[in-house]
Scaffold this motif. Structure first.
Motif, PDB file in Angstrom:
ATOM      1  N   ARG A   1      -2.084  13.838  17.099  1.00 48.18           N
ATOM      2  CA  ARG A   1      -2.294  12.416  17.371  1.00 48.18           C
ATOM      3  C   ARG A   1      -3.769  12.131  17.650  1.00 48.18           C
ATOM      4  NH1 ARG A   1       1.462   8.366  20.567  1.00 48.18           N
ATOM      5  NH2 ARG A   1       0.007   6.664  20.787  1.00 48.18           N
ATOM      6  N   MET A   2      -4.415  12.983  18.416  1.00 49.73           N
ATOM      7  CA  MET A   2      -5.827  12.815  18.729  1.00 49.73           C
ATOM      8  C   MET A   2      -6.666  12.947  17.450  1.00 49.73           C
ATOM      9  SD  MET A   2      -8.179  14.976  21.415  1.00 49.73           S
ATOM     10  CE  MET A   2      -6.965  14.776  22.700  1.00 49.73           C
ATOM     11  N   ALA A   3      -6.334  13.908  16.612  1.00 49.78           N
ATOM     12  CA  ALA A   3      -7.058  14.101  15.355  1.00 49.78           C
ATOM     13  C   ALA A   3      -6.872  12.900  14.437  1.00 49.78           C
ATOM     14  CB  ALA A   3      -6.574  15.378  14.679  1.00 49.78           C
ATOM     15  N   LEU A   4      -5.646  12.379  14.376  1.00 53.99           N
ATOM     16  CA  LEU A   4      -5.367  11.200  13.554  1.00 53.99           C
ATOM     17  C   LEU A   4      -6.153   9.993  14.040  1.00 53.99           C
ATOM     18  CD1 LEU A   4      -3.681   9.577  11.458  1.00 53.99           C
ATOM     19  CD2 LEU A   4      -2.020   9.253  13.293  1.00 53.99           C
ATOM     20  N   ASP A   5      -6.191   9.772  15.334  1.00 51.79           N
ATOM     21  CA  ASP A   5      -6.910   8.624  15.883  1.00 51.79           C
ATOM     22  C   ASP A   5      -8.401   8.708  15.574  1.00 51.79           C
ATOM     23  OD1 ASP A   5      -4.627   7.440  16.838  1.00 51.79           O
ATOM     24  OD2 ASP A   5      -4.836   8.234  18.871  1.00 51.79           O
ATOM     25  N   ARG A   6      -8.969   9.890  15.666  1.00 47.83           N
ATOM     26  CA  ARG A   6     -10.396  10.047  15.356  1.00 47.83           C
ATOM     27  C   ARG A   6     -10.670   9.770  13.885  1.00 47.83           C
ATOM     28  NH1 ARG A   6     -11.877  15.305  19.026  1.00 47.83           N
ATOM     29  NH2 ARG A   6     -11.906  14.153  20.987  1.00 47.83           N
TER      30      ARG A   6
ATOM     31  N   VAL B   1       4.245  11.251  15.054  1.00 44.83           N
ATOM     32  CA  VAL B   1       2.870  11.251  14.547  1.00 44.83           C
ATOM     33  C   VAL B   1       2.850  10.713  13.117  1.00 44.83           C
ATOM     34  CG1 VAL B   1       0.884  12.704  13.979  1.00 44.83           C
ATOM     35  CG2 VAL B   1       2.165  13.120  16.073  1.00 44.83           C
ATOM     36  N   ARG B   2       3.858  11.045  12.334  1.00 45.76           N
ATOM     37  CA  ARG B   2       3.937  10.535  10.965  1.00 45.76           C
ATOM     38  C   ARG B   2       4.049   9.009  10.951  1.00 45.76           C
ATOM     39  NH1 ARG B   2       5.256  14.248   6.797  1.00 45.76           N
ATOM     40  NH2 ARG B   2       5.519  16.352   7.606  1.00 45.76           N
ATOM     41  N   SER B   3       4.888   8.467  11.822  1.00 44.90           N
ATOM     42  CA  SER B   3       5.039   7.015  11.857  1.00 44.90           C
ATOM     43  C   SER B   3       3.763   6.353  12.370  1.00 44.90           C
ATOM     44  CB  SER B   3       6.244   6.611  12.704  1.00 44.90           C
ATOM     45  OG  SER B   3       6.071   7.011  14.032  1.00 44.90           O
ATOM     46  N   ARG B   4       3.084   6.988  13.322  1.00 42.83           N
ATOM     47  CA  ARG B   4       1.812   6.452  13.810  1.00 42.83           C
ATOM     48  C   ARG B   4       0.759   6.487  12.700  1.00 42.83           C
ATOM     49  NH1 ARG B   4      -0.829   4.673  18.101  1.00 42.83           N
ATOM     50  NH2 ARG B   4      -2.989   5.298  18.455  1.00 42.83           N
ATOM     51  N   ALA B   5       0.776   7.517  11.889  1.00 38.03           N
ATOM     52  CA  ALA B   5      -0.179   7.597  10.777  1.00 38.03           C
ATOM     53  C   ALA B   5       0.047   6.455   9.796  1.00 38.03           C
ATOM     54  CB  ALA B   5      -0.043   8.944  10.073  1.00 38.03           C
ATOM     55  N   GLN B   6       1.298   6.156   9.495  1.00 35.78           N
ATOM     56  CA  GLN B   6       1.588   5.046   8.591  1.00 35.78           C
ATOM     57  C   GLN B   6       1.120   3.723   9.186  1.00 35.78           C
ATOM     58  OE1 GLN B   6       5.725   5.202   7.614  1.00 35.78           O
ATOM     59  NE2 GLN B   6       5.422   6.787   6.068  1.00 35.78           N
TER      60      GLN B   6
ATOM     61  N   MET C   1       0.843  -1.170   0.000  1.00 30.96           N
ATOM     62  CA  MET C   1       0.000   0.000   0.000  1.00 30.96           C
ATOM     63  C   MET C   1       0.889   1.234   0.000  1.00 30.96           C
ATOM     64  SD  MET C   1      -2.785   1.524   2.763  1.00 30.96           S
ATOM     65  CE  MET C   1      -2.553   0.257   3.869  1.00 30.96           C
ATOM     66  N   ASP C   2       0.505   2.207  -0.793  1.00 37.52           N
ATOM     67  CA  ASP C   2       1.233   3.463  -0.891  1.00 37.52           C
ATOM     68  C   ASP C   2       0.612   4.461   0.095  1.00 37.52           C
ATOM     69  OD1 ASP C   2       2.903   5.476  -1.839  1.00 37.52           O
ATOM     70  OD2 ASP C   2       1.418   6.117  -3.314  1.00 37.52           O
ATOM     71  N   ILE C   3       1.414   4.985   1.008  1.00 36.07           N
ATOM     72  CA  ILE C   3       0.919   5.907   2.029  1.00 36.07           C
ATOM     73  C   ILE C   3       1.641   7.235   1.877  1.00 36.07           C
ATOM     74  CG2 ILE C   3       0.653   6.338   4.491  1.00 36.07           C
ATOM     75  CD1 ILE C   3       0.771   3.302   4.889  1.00 36.07           C
ATOM     76  N   SER C   4       0.884   8.313   1.755  1.00 36.52           N
ATOM     77  CA  SER C   4       1.495   9.647   1.686  1.00 36.52           C
ATOM     78  C   SER C   4       0.963  10.497   2.830  1.00 36.52           C
ATOM     79  CB  SER C   4       1.202  10.313   0.344  1.00 36.52           C
ATOM     80  OG  SER C   4      -0.170  10.578   0.223  1.00 36.52           O
ATOM     81  N   ILE C   5       1.864  11.272   3.415  1.00 41.34           N
ATOM     82  CA  ILE C   5       1.508  12.116   4.552  1.00 41.34           C
ATOM     83  C   ILE C   5       1.929  13.536   4.217  1.00 41.34           C
ATOM     84  CG2 ILE C   5       1.907  12.561   6.992  1.00 41.34           C
ATOM     85  CD1 ILE C   5       2.512   9.537   7.241  1.00 41.34           C
ATOM     86  N   THR C   6       1.005  14.484   4.353  1.00 43.41           N
ATOM     87  CA  THR C   6       1.300  15.879   4.065  1.00 43.41           C
ATOM     88  C   THR C   6       0.866  16.755   5.229  1.00 43.41           C
ATOM     89  OG1 THR C   6      -0.835  16.185   2.965  1.00 43.41           O
ATOM     90  CG2 THR C   6       1.021  15.590   1.566  1.00 43.41           C
ATOM     91  N   ALA C   7       1.495  17.890   5.346  1.00 43.71           N
ATOM     92  CA  ALA C   7       1.147  18.869   6.375  1.00 43.71           C
ATOM     93  C   ALA C   7       0.966  20.214   5.689  1.00 43.71           C
ATOM     94  CB  ALA C   7       2.242  18.948   7.424  1.00 43.71           C
ATOM     95  N   ARG C   8      -0.151  20.857   5.941  1.00 46.49           N
ATOM     96  CA  ARG C   8      -0.437  22.155   5.335  1.00 46.49           C
ATOM     97  C   ARG C   8      -0.263  23.251   6.375  1.00 46.49           C
ATOM     98  NH1 ARG C   8      -6.156  20.922   2.813  1.00 46.49           N
ATOM     99  NH2 ARG C   8      -5.970  19.075   4.082  1.00 46.49           N
ATOM    100  N   HIS C   9       0.693  24.114   6.140  1.00 39.57           N
ATOM    101  CA  HIS C   9       0.944  25.280   6.990  1.00 39.57           C
ATOM    102  C   HIS C   9       1.228  24.912   8.444  1.00 39.57           C
ATOM    103  CE1 HIS C   9      -0.426  27.524   3.557  1.00 39.57           C
ATOM    104  NE2 HIS C   9      -1.602  26.923   3.608  1.00 39.57           N
ATOM    105  N   CYS C  10       1.854  23.768   8.646  1.00 39.57           N
ATOM    106  CA  CYS C  10       2.209  23.339   9.992  1.00 39.57           C
ATOM    107  C   CYS C  10       3.320  22.299   9.890  1.00 39.57           C
ATOM    108  CB  CYS C  10       1.002  22.761  10.726  1.00 39.57           C
ATOM    109  SG  CYS C  10       0.288  21.318   9.931  1.00 39.57           S
ATOM    110  N   THR C  11       3.892  21.965  11.021  1.00 40.07           N
ATOM    111  CA  THR C  11       4.889  20.900  11.065  1.00 40.07           C
ATOM    112  C   THR C  11       4.356  19.786  11.950  1.00 40.07           C
ATOM    113  OG1 THR C  11       6.014  21.975  12.909  1.00 40.07           O
ATOM    114  CG2 THR C  11       6.853  22.435  10.700  1.00 40.07           C
ATOM    115  N   VAL C  12       4.525  18.563  11.496  1.00 36.42           N
ATOM    116  CA  VAL C  12       4.020  17.388  12.206  1.00 36.42           C
ATOM    117  C   VAL C  12       5.216  16.599  12.713  1.00 36.42           C
ATOM    118  CG1 VAL C  12       2.639  15.295  11.989  1.00 36.42           C
ATOM    119  CG2 VAL C  12       1.986  17.334  10.730  1.00 36.42           C
ATOM    120  N   PRO C  13       5.235  16.228  13.985  1.00 32.34           N
ATOM    121  CA  PRO C  13       6.356  15.451  14.527  1.00 32.34           C
ATOM    122  C   PRO C  13       6.499  14.093  13.831  1.00 32.34           C
ATOM    123  CG  PRO C  13       4.921  16.234  16.295  1.00 32.34           C
ATOM    124  CD  PRO C  13       4.235  16.550  15.012  1.00 32.34           C
ATOM    125  N   GLU C  14       7.717  13.603  13.826  1.00 37.23           N
ATOM    126  CA  GLU C  14       8.002  12.313  13.181  1.00 37.23           C
ATOM    127  C   GLU C  14       7.240  11.172  13.857  1.00 37.23           C
ATOM    128  OE1 GLU C  14       9.145   9.910  10.348  1.00 37.23           O
ATOM    129  OE2 GLU C  14       9.618  12.057  10.348  1.00 37.23           O
TER     130      GLU C  14
END
Length: 112
Positions: free
Chosen positions: A72-77, A16-21, A1-14
């Motif tokens: 992280r809370m937003a991602l989990d929801r 959270v990125r790994s948790r998203a994947q 599966m191809d997973i892409s993570i983007t952040a708009r006008h903000c910085t996301v900690p690494e």
């Protein structure tokens, strides 16, 4: 599966990125045909927002968003909402299938 993570006008900690994947990979247990996933993070007046999109074979696309005090809370929801959508779609597919031959009543054979 191809997973892409983007952040708009903000910085996301690494972390959270790994948790998203990880969360997106785990969704394949509900539908193994998922081809790609994209997660985008943004801030909106102090609230953190995550939006997740899944694209499955056959052109099916599912979208879910989540807000929270942290990314992280937003991602989990958002991931929980996607999981709910996938479970509901899987249940719908299973309920509309034809009955198995072994489950059909035996034909009545009577001799007169």
């Amino acid at each position: 599966m191809d997973i892409s993570i983007t952040a708009r006008h903000c910085t996301v900690p690494e972390s959270v990125r790994s948790r998203a994947q990880e969360r997106m990979r785990r969704l394949t247990r509900y539908d193994p045909r998922i081809a790609s996933a994209s997660v985008s993070f943004a801030t909106d007046h102090g609230r953190m927002r995550a939006e997740a999109r899944l694209a499955a074979a056959g052109g099916h696309v599912m979208v879910a968003g989540g807000d929270g005090d942290t990314f992280r809370m937003a991602l989990d929801r958002a991931a929980d909402r996607l999981a709910r959508q996938l479970r509901r779609a899987r249940k719908r597919d299973r309920d509309h299938r034809a009955a198995k031959l072994s489950e059909l009543p035996a034909p009545a054979t009577g001799s007169s």
